[in-house]
Design a protein around this motif. Structure first.
Motif, PDB file in Angstrom:
ATOM      1  N   LYS A 201       0.838  -1.197   0.000  1.00  0.00           N
ATOM      2  CA  LYS A 201       0.000   0.000   0.000  1.00  0.00           C
ATOM      3  C   LYS A 201       0.879   1.256   0.000  1.00  0.00           C
ATOM      4  CE  LYS A 201      -4.184  -2.010   1.902  1.00  0.00           C
ATOM      5  NZ  LYS A 201      -5.313  -1.876   2.845  1.00  0.00           N
ATOM      6  N   PRO A 202       0.437   2.311  -0.663  1.00  0.00           N
ATOM      7  CA  PRO A 202       1.253   3.512  -0.827  1.00  0.00           C
ATOM      8  C   PRO A 202       1.320   4.373   0.430  1.00  0.00           C
ATOM      9  CG  PRO A 202      -0.848   3.783  -1.929  1.00  0.00           C
ATOM     10  CD  PRO A 202      -0.803   2.370  -1.456  1.00  0.00           C
ATOM     11  N   VAL A 203       2.409   5.134   0.517  1.00  0.00           N
ATOM     12  CA  VAL A 203       2.645   6.047   1.628  1.00  0.00           C
ATOM     13  C   VAL A 203       2.693   7.476   1.111  1.00  0.00           C
ATOM     14  CG1 VAL A 203       4.370   6.804   3.331  1.00  0.00           C
ATOM     15  CG2 VAL A 203       3.837   4.372   3.083  1.00  0.00           C
ATOM     16  N   ASN A 204       2.016   8.370   1.846  1.00  0.00           N
ATOM     17  CA  ASN A 204       2.093   9.811   1.604  1.00  0.00           C
ATOM     18  C   ASN A 204       3.030  10.417   2.640  1.00  0.00           C
ATOM     19  OD1 ASN A 204       0.293  12.383   0.408  1.00  0.00           O
ATOM     20  ND2 ASN A 204       1.110  12.744   2.437  1.00  0.00           N
ATOM     21  N   VAL A 205       3.891  11.329   2.216  1.00  0.00           N
ATOM     22  CA  VAL A 205       4.765  12.053   3.135  1.00  0.00           C
ATOM     23  C   VAL A 205       4.480  13.544   3.022  1.00  0.00           C
ATOM     24  CG1 VAL A 205       7.156  12.703   3.660  1.00  0.00           C
ATOM     25  CG2 VAL A 205       6.584  10.317   3.183  1.00  0.00           C
ATOM     26  N   LEU A 206       4.332  14.189   4.164  1.00  0.00           N
ATOM     27  CA  LEU A 206       4.194  15.641   4.218  1.00  0.00           C
ATOM     28  C   LEU A 206       5.586  16.254   4.180  1.00  0.00           C
ATOM     29  CD1 LEU A 206       2.473  18.230   4.751  1.00  0.00           C
ATOM     30  CD2 LEU A 206       2.826  17.789   7.197  1.00  0.00           C
ATOM     31  N   VAL A 207       5.821  17.141   3.225  1.00  0.00           N
ATOM     32  CA  VAL A 207       7.142  17.746   3.078  1.00  0.00           C
ATOM     33  C   VAL A 207       7.335  18.806   4.160  1.00  0.00           C
ATOM     34  CG1 VAL A 207       8.677  19.049   1.573  1.00  0.00           C
ATOM     35  CG2 VAL A 207       7.145  17.323   0.600  1.00  0.00           C
ATOM     36  N   LEU A 208       8.222  18.502   5.096  1.00  0.00           N
ATOM     37  CA  LEU A 208       8.545  19.435   6.173  1.00  0.00           C
ATOM     38  C   LEU A 208       9.964  19.966   6.055  1.00  0.00           C
ATOM     39  CD1 LEU A 208       6.928  17.578   9.210  1.00  0.00           C
ATOM     40  CD2 LEU A 208       6.042  19.586   8.012  1.00  0.00           C
ATOM     41  N   ARG A 209      10.813  19.215   5.375  1.00  0.00           N
ATOM     42  CA  ARG A 209      12.194  19.640   5.160  1.00  0.00           C
ATOM     43  C   ARG A 209      12.435  19.774   3.657  1.00  0.00           C
ATOM     44  NH1 ARG A 209      15.774  15.872   9.311  1.00  0.00           N
ATOM     45  NH2 ARG A 209      14.860  16.657  11.264  1.00  0.00           N
ATOM     46  N   PRO A 210      12.380  20.988   3.142  1.00  0.00           N
ATOM     47  CA  PRO A 210      12.490  21.168   1.692  1.00  0.00           C
ATOM     48  C   PRO A 210      13.897  20.965   1.139  1.00  0.00           C
ATOM     49  CG  PRO A 210      12.307  23.286   2.805  1.00  0.00           C
ATOM     50  CD  PRO A 210      12.083  22.240   3.849  1.00  0.00           C
ATOM     51  N   ASN A 211      14.791  20.421   1.953  1.00  0.00           N
ATOM     52  CA  ASN A 211      16.152  20.160   1.452  1.00  0.00           C
ATOM     53  C   ASN A 211      16.225  18.861   0.653  1.00  0.00           C
ATOM     54  OD1 ASN A 211      15.626  18.843   3.941  1.00  0.00           O
ATOM     55  ND2 ASN A 211      17.788  18.393   4.201  1.00  0.00           N
ATOM     56  N   MET A 212      15.175  18.041   0.702  1.00  0.00           N
ATOM     57  CA  MET A 212      15.139  16.814  -0.086  1.00  0.00           C
ATOM     58  C   MET A 212      14.383  17.053  -1.393  1.00  0.00           C
ATOM     59  SD  MET A 212      14.479  13.763   2.692  1.00  0.00           S
ATOM     60  CE  MET A 212      14.198  12.538   1.409  1.00  0.00           C
ATOM     61  N   ARG A 213      14.819  16.364  -2.439  1.00  0.00           N
ATOM     62  CA  ARG A 213      14.175  16.480  -3.734  1.00  0.00           C
ATOM     63  C   ARG A 213      13.193  15.320  -3.931  1.00  0.00           C
ATOM     64  NH1 ARG A 213      16.256  20.195  -6.929  1.00  0.00           N
ATOM     65  NH2 ARG A 213      15.431  19.205  -8.808  1.00  0.00           N
ATOM     66  N   VAL A 214      12.276  15.520  -4.883  1.00  0.00           N
ATOM     67  CA  VAL A 214      11.265  14.491  -5.143  1.00  0.00           C
ATOM     68  C   VAL A 214      11.928  13.156  -5.460  1.00  0.00           C
ATOM     69  CG1 VAL A 214       9.396  13.794  -6.693  1.00  0.00           C
ATOM     70  CG2 VAL A 214       9.540  16.169  -5.901  1.00  0.00           C
ATOM     71  N   ALA A 215      13.005  13.178  -6.221  1.00  0.00           N
ATOM     72  CA  ALA A 215      13.675  11.936  -6.607  1.00  0.00           C
ATOM     73  C   ALA A 215      14.169  11.157  -5.394  1.00  0.00           C
ATOM     74  CB  ALA A 215      14.849  12.247  -7.536  1.00  0.00           C
ATOM     75  N   GLU A 216      14.577  11.854  -4.335  1.00  0.00           N
ATOM     76  CA  GLU A 216      15.050  11.165  -3.135  1.00  0.00           C
ATOM     77  C   GLU A 216      13.893  10.452  -2.431  1.00  0.00           C
ATOM     78  OE1 GLU A 216      18.228  13.384  -0.806  1.00  0.00           O
ATOM     79  OE2 GLU A 216      17.391  15.006  -2.029  1.00  0.00           O
ATOM     80  N   PHE A 217      12.737  11.093  -2.366  1.00  0.00           N
ATOM     81  CA  PHE A 217      11.571  10.433  -1.786  1.00  0.00           C
ATOM     82  C   PHE A 217      11.177   9.228  -2.629  1.00  0.00           C
ATOM     83  CE2 PHE A 217      11.018  14.684   0.124  1.00  0.00           C
ATOM     84  CZ  PHE A 217      10.779  14.337   1.442  1.00  0.00           C
ATOM     85  N   ALA A 218      11.258   9.379  -3.930  1.00  0.00           N
ATOM     86  CA  ALA A 218      10.909   8.270  -4.826  1.00  0.00           C
ATOM     87  C   ALA A 218      11.821   7.082  -4.587  1.00  0.00           C
ATOM     88  CB  ALA A 218      10.999   8.728  -6.283  1.00  0.00           C
TER      89      ALA A 218
END
Length: 273
Positions: A201-218
């Motif tokens: 099942k998929p996970v949603n993350v709330l972006v609280l630290r804008p130092n990470m890029r979308v690719a890193e979350f992916a």
């Protein structure tokens, strides 16, 4: 041709099957249409952003006003809307289910339920699970393809309580949640652990630290990223800074705004909501 509610719900479910996408949070019709026009595939409401438009604090808007807001957002754009439905505006599972049924009728493609009431601690684990199960049953009874997002809020109070958050997410997944969400998680190892615990099942993350890029979350396996009231805070910050300069006699900040012609052109071709 405008998409039907059924089409938007199908698109929303398909978005959660693979990859990682950003789902920004508008706070009114104008911001929703702006984000849609920029090419975002789906949007999510924000309880805080909407409350501030009403001159209220987060969680300070009544259920019926939120339902009216969701109805407006869902009708105003051709992309799916995920509803920030707070704690379901009720404590008991049967009341949560009744309110979820009302939320489905607004035309949203997904909705989230939190595991605590405003200004209070987390609901007891067993009650929190039953609330999600009741929301799941309400969606199933409606016959509508609406995604249920289960949120645990504990990390916002105690960022170290990752194991407790994961335990709740696993239980919520078993109770019928389609997407799992623990606002407050920031460390890569913790995010990866959450993804593994509730997979597939998929996970949603709330972006609280804008130092990470979308690719890193992916790379961590996150399926979607939301920003909560982040965009609304940016907008309020710009207004506050410019207004303070005006109060001090400095008019230069007004030159930084988007031209009226650009904004008028952006919205001119859209029918009334």
């Amino acid at each position: 041709m405008a998409r039907t509610v059924t089409e938007k719900r199908r698109i929303f479910r398909d978005l959660h099957r693979s990859g990682c996408f950003v789902i920004p949070n508008p706070w009114d019709i104008g911001s929703a249409r702006l984000l849609e026009g920029m090419g975002f595939a789906a949007l999510a409401s924000t309880s805080s952003g909407f409350a501030w438009t009403r001159g209220r604090p987060d969680n300070g808007v009544a259920r019926d006003d939120v339902l009216a807001h969701l109805t407006e957002l869902a009708a105003a754009v051709d992309v799916p809307i995920n509803a920030d439905f707070e704690s379901g505006f009720a404590r008991e599972p049967d009341e949560v289910a009744a309110n979820v049924t009302r939320a489905i009728a607004t035309g949203v493609a997904g909705l989230s339920i939190e595991d605590r009431a405003p200004d209070r601690g987390l609901f007891d684990r067993a009650l929190a699970i039953e609330r999600i199960a009741a929301a799941h049953r309400a969606i199933a009874a409606s016959g509508e393809d609406v995604l249920l997002v289960a949120r645990t809020e504990g990390l916002l109070d105690d960022p170290q309580a990752v194991s407790v958050a994961i335990d709740r997410l696993v239980a919520f997944a078993e109770a019928g949640a389609d997407v799992l969400f623990a606002p407050g998680v920031t460390e890569k190892a913790d995010i990866a652990a959450m993804v593994r615990a509730v997979a597939p099942k998929p996970v949603n993350v709330l972006v609280l630290r804008p130092n990470m890029r979308v690719a890193e979350f992916a790379e961590l396996g996150v399926r979607r990223l939301s920003v909560g009231g982040g965009l609304a805070r940016v907008a309020w910050a710009a207004v506050t800074a410019t207004a303070e300069a005006l109060r001090q006699g400095d008019l230069s900040g007004l030159a930084q705004g988007l031209p009226a012609r650009q904004l008028n052109g952006m919205f001119a071709t859209r029918p009334p909501a």
